[in-house]
Write an enzyme that holds these catalytic residues in place. Sequence first.
Site, PDB file in Angstrom:
ATOM      1  N   LYS A 266       0.691  -0.928   0.280  1.00 39.17           N
ATOM      2  CA  LYS A 266       0.192   0.062   0.055  1.00 39.17           C
ATOM      3  C   LYS A 266       0.737   1.461  -0.059  1.00 39.17           C
ATOM      4  CE  LYS A 266      -4.225   1.214   0.317  1.00 39.17           C
ATOM      5  NZ  LYS A 266      -5.431  -0.673  -0.037  1.00 39.17           N
TER       6      LYS A 266
ATOM      7  N   GLY B 100      -5.949   2.448  -7.346  1.00 38.04           N
ATOM      8  CA  GLY B 100      -6.129   3.888  -6.272  1.00 38.04           C
ATOM      9  C   GLY B 100      -6.781   3.116  -4.707  1.00 38.04           C
ATOM     10  N   ASP B 101      -6.832   3.618  -4.530  1.00 38.39           N
ATOM     11  CA  ASP B 101      -7.831   3.865  -3.190  1.00 38.39           C
ATOM     12  C   ASP B 101      -8.146   5.513  -2.767  1.00 38.39           C
ATOM     13  OD1 ASP B 101      -7.627   1.833  -0.457  1.00 38.39           O
ATOM     14  OD2 ASP B 101      -7.439   3.837  -0.052  1.00 38.39           O
TER      15      ASP B 101
HETATM   16  P1  NDP Z   1     -13.137   7.384  -3.081  1.00 40.87           P
HETATM   17  O1  NDP Z   1     -12.167   8.533  -2.392  1.00 40.87           O
HETATM   18  O2  NDP Z   1     -13.573   7.741  -4.274  1.00 40.87           O
HETATM   19  O3  NDP Z   1     -13.998   8.010  -1.271  1.00 40.87           O
HETATM   20  C1  NDP Z   1     -14.199   7.667  -0.182  1.00 40.87           C
HETATM   21  C2  NDP Z   1     -15.456   8.715   0.057  1.00 40.87           C
HETATM   22  O4  NDP Z   1     -14.863   8.381   1.738  1.00 40.87           O
HETATM   23  C3  NDP Z   1     -15.530   9.539   0.631  1.00 40.87           C
HETATM   24  O5  NDP Z   1     -16.751  10.165   0.354  1.00 40.87           O
HETATM   25  C4  NDP Z   1     -14.890  10.441   0.783  1.00 40.87           C
HETATM   26  O6  NDP Z   1     -15.755  11.646   1.370  1.00 40.87           O
HETATM   27  C5  NDP Z   1     -15.210   9.436   2.475  1.00 40.87           C
HETATM   28  N1  NDP Z   1     -14.031   9.264   3.564  1.00 40.87           N
HETATM   29  C6  NDP Z   1     -12.971   8.971   3.364  1.00 40.87           C
HETATM   30  N2  NDP Z   1     -11.757   9.883   4.543  1.00 40.87           N
HETATM   31  C7  NDP Z   1     -12.882  10.157   5.892  1.00 40.87           C
HETATM   32  C8  NDP Z   1     -13.016  10.379   6.689  1.00 40.87           C
HETATM   33  N3  NDP Z   1     -11.081  10.047   7.612  1.00 40.87           N
HETATM   34  N4  NDP Z   1     -14.007  10.636   7.120  1.00 40.87           N
HETATM   35  C9  NDP Z   1     -15.155  10.426   7.194  1.00 40.87           C
HETATM   36  N5  NDP Z   1     -15.686  10.540   5.238  1.00 40.87           N
HETATM   37  C10 NDP Z   1     -13.680   9.843   5.368  1.00 40.87           C
HETATM   38  O7  NDP Z   1     -12.226   6.776  -2.384  1.00 40.87           O
HETATM   39  P2  NDP Z   1     -12.731   5.031  -2.412  1.00 40.87           P
HETATM   40  O8  NDP Z   1     -14.281   4.858  -2.533  1.00 40.87           O
HETATM   41  O9  NDP Z   1     -12.361   4.028  -3.282  1.00 40.87           O
HETATM   42  O10 NDP Z   1     -12.809   4.264  -0.866  1.00 40.87           O
HETATM   43  C11 NDP Z   1     -12.792   3.475   0.621  1.00 40.87           C
HETATM   44  C12 NDP Z   1     -13.028   2.566   1.117  1.00 40.87           C
HETATM   45  O11 NDP Z   1     -12.464   1.692   0.394  1.00 40.87           O
HETATM   46  C13 NDP Z   1     -11.655   3.044   1.939  1.00 40.87           C
HETATM   47  O12 NDP Z   1     -11.347   2.747   2.894  1.00 40.87           O
HETATM   48  C14 NDP Z   1     -10.955   1.577   1.235  1.00 40.87           C
HETATM   49  O13 NDP Z   1      -9.162   2.103   1.408  1.00 40.87           O
HETATM   50  C15 NDP Z   1     -11.365   1.065   0.478  1.00 40.87           C
HETATM   51  N6  NDP Z   1     -11.257   0.385  -0.332  1.00 40.87           N
HETATM   52  C16 NDP Z   1     -11.374   1.312  -1.964  1.00 40.87           C
HETATM   53  C17 NDP Z   1     -10.686   0.183  -3.040  1.00 40.87           C
HETATM   54  C18 NDP Z   1     -10.816   0.140  -4.407  1.00 40.87           C
HETATM   55  O14 NDP Z   1     -11.015   0.042  -5.373  1.00 40.87           O
HETATM   56  N7  NDP Z   1     -11.298   1.503  -4.743  1.00 40.87           N
HETATM   57  C19 NDP Z   1     -10.925  -1.599  -2.487  1.00 40.87           C
HETATM   58  C20 NDP Z   1     -10.757  -2.053  -1.443  1.00 40.87           C
HETATM   59  C21 NDP Z   1     -11.356  -1.104  -0.605  1.00 40.87           C
HETATM   60  P3  NDP Z   1     -15.117  13.190   1.553  1.00 40.87           P
HETATM   61  O15 NDP Z   1     -15.296  13.299  -0.268  1.00 40.87           O
HETATM   62  O16 NDP Z   1     -15.571  14.211   2.194  1.00 40.87           O
HETATM   63  O17 NDP Z   1     -13.160  13.507   1.615  1.00 40.87           O
HETATM   64  O1  2IT Z   2      -8.269  -1.756  -0.334  1.00 38.51           O
HETATM   65  C1  2IT Z   2      -7.678  -2.034  -1.365  1.00 38.51           C
HETATM   66  O2  2IT Z   2      -8.294  -3.383  -1.779  1.00 38.51           O
HETATM   67  C2  2IT Z   2      -7.143  -1.575  -2.507  1.00 38.51           C
HETATM   68  N1  2IT Z   2      -7.602  -0.200  -2.750  1.00 38.51           N
HETATM   69  C3  2IT Z   2      -7.613  -1.426  -4.287  1.00 38.51           C
HETATM   70  C4  2IT Z   2      -6.332  -2.254  -4.189  1.00 38.51           C
HETATM   71  C5  2IT Z   2      -5.975  -3.004  -5.504  1.00 38.51           C
HETATM   72  O3  2IT Z   2      -4.321  -3.216  -6.767  1.00 38.51           O
HETATM   73  O4  2IT Z   2      -6.498  -2.878  -6.797  1.00 38.51           O
END
Ligand code: NDP
Ligand code: 2IT
Length: 445
Positions: free
Chosen positions: A126, A165-166
């Site tokens: 990560k 991405g994340d």
């Molecule tokens: P995005 O950046 O697309 O969205 C994140 C969302 O969570 C936004 O609505 C954001 O609000 C909110 N958020 C972020 N940080 C905080 C915080 N500290 N307090 C409150 N709200 C918060 O990210 P993702 O949707 O990609 O990721 C969301 C979660 O899913 C994370 O935990 C990530 O690690 C996990 N994840 C993502 C994957 C992926 O493929 N993208 C895969 C597996 C897990 P705001 O815009 O106002 O900051």
């Molecule tokens: O938390 C996760 O699994 C991710 N943000 C996706 C990682 C990836 O390599 O697609």
Amino acid sequence: MNYIDEIKARVAQQNPGMPEFHQAVEEVLESLRPVIEKNEEKYRKVALLERITTPERVIMFRVPWVDDNGQAHVNNGYRVQFNGAIGPYKGGLRLHPTVNLSVMKFLSFEQTFKNSLTGLPMGGGKGGSDFDPKGKSDQEIMRFCQSFMTELYRYIGEDTDVPAGDIGVGAREIGYLFGHYRRIRGSYVGGVLTGKGLSYGGSLARTQATGYGLLYLTEELLKCNGKSLKGLTVAVSGAGNVATYAIEKAWTLGAKPVTCSDSTGWVYDPDGIDVATLKEVKEVKRARLTEYVKARPNAQYHEGKGVWTVKCDVALPCATQNELLLDDAKALVANGCFCVCEGANMPTSLDATKYLQDSGVLFCPGKAANAGGVSVSGLEMCQNSERRSWSFEEVDNMLHEIMVGIFHNVDNAAKEYGMEGNYVAGANIAGFLKVADAMLLQGIV
Ligand code: NDP
Ligand code: 2IT
């Protein structure tokens, strides 16, 4: 002292001031007690738990960039290559002001077991930075991404480490990162990043994969417990990539998602969240959720926290770590919620998880429930090596098969160790066993 307690003390002592990392290690190690008891001598001899809780490599670097007014700024950049026993390091990049070494270590540690559960050959990693993308222009984002990649490029590669991405890193950022990598390497290495645009090697269905996968797993979990998603009310937190596509797929599977949230507030829409409006506000305009309620007069916007106070059957936390705490768990149970599946990484605190499990709530941890994103990243790597691309339907079908497979792998591991229905234990045990086996076979490395 027994081996698990010894390792917990070791991690605490060697990683001072890293609460998120301690929390993730605690959750995994506690689940592993029955496995370790059976194999203690074998594992101790090769310091397996010491090695599995210590990253193979931590890279930290300075990221200087210049804003649109000519002012210079400096952020901290990270890449933690936690465990490469079963494949190249794989995991996302997070851009958020809360990023620090503790968050990076917890995420890459979790990723190791998640990637193992997918059944694909990917190790755990990560990275990211404490850069805050909010309110920055496209040019500022581009300059930041280019500066970040100027350091990161030496450590990544299609067979070495493959970021994606994340939080705060989506298609736009991956595009800038990829363009700069290609330029400084002087070579087109398609498989060095995943989540790429469709015109330059991205996979169909990667954008949707985490949210869709979460719903595929939730549906299977409910089915195996004699229930169905049809007609259920679902509370979702977050309004980003994972939340949006979880909401979209919840509708398709016959449920009604009624909430979403961001870091400033949350929305309750009694008619169900309108996906087109949500995408317009968040993906196109990059605006606040207050814009959503302007377009949906029946919906209510609430400032601050509170999304888990809504009456629901299923809760899907999809925002960030430690967003569902003990009081939230109590409110959910009091309102009749019977299933929680984590779309985010470690959104539920340890005491909240215990409360939900003790209350008989079906609880699936993120390392299983949100593995759809990295799974399709793995499929993107396959397509890049083969220099071809699969249709949306092909990738979506594979994603569905992988998520159903993960659920049964987790369910079976829990049963085998006498903890039927404890999917936290099942996920940690199944994820651990494959990585541990690979480490045992590869000697002391
Ligand atoms: P995005 O950046 O697309 O969205 C994140 C969302 O969570 C936004 O609505 C954001 O609000 C909110 N958020 C972020 N940080 C905080 C915080 N500290 N307090 C409150 N709200 C918060 O990210 P993702 O949707 O990609 O990721 C969301 C979660 O899913 C994370 O935990 C990530 O690690 C996990 N994840 C993502 C994957 C992926 O493929 N993208 C895969 C597996 C897990 P705001 O815009 O106002 O900051
Ligand atoms: O938390 C996760 O699994 C991710 N943000 C996706 C990682 C990836 O390599 O697609």
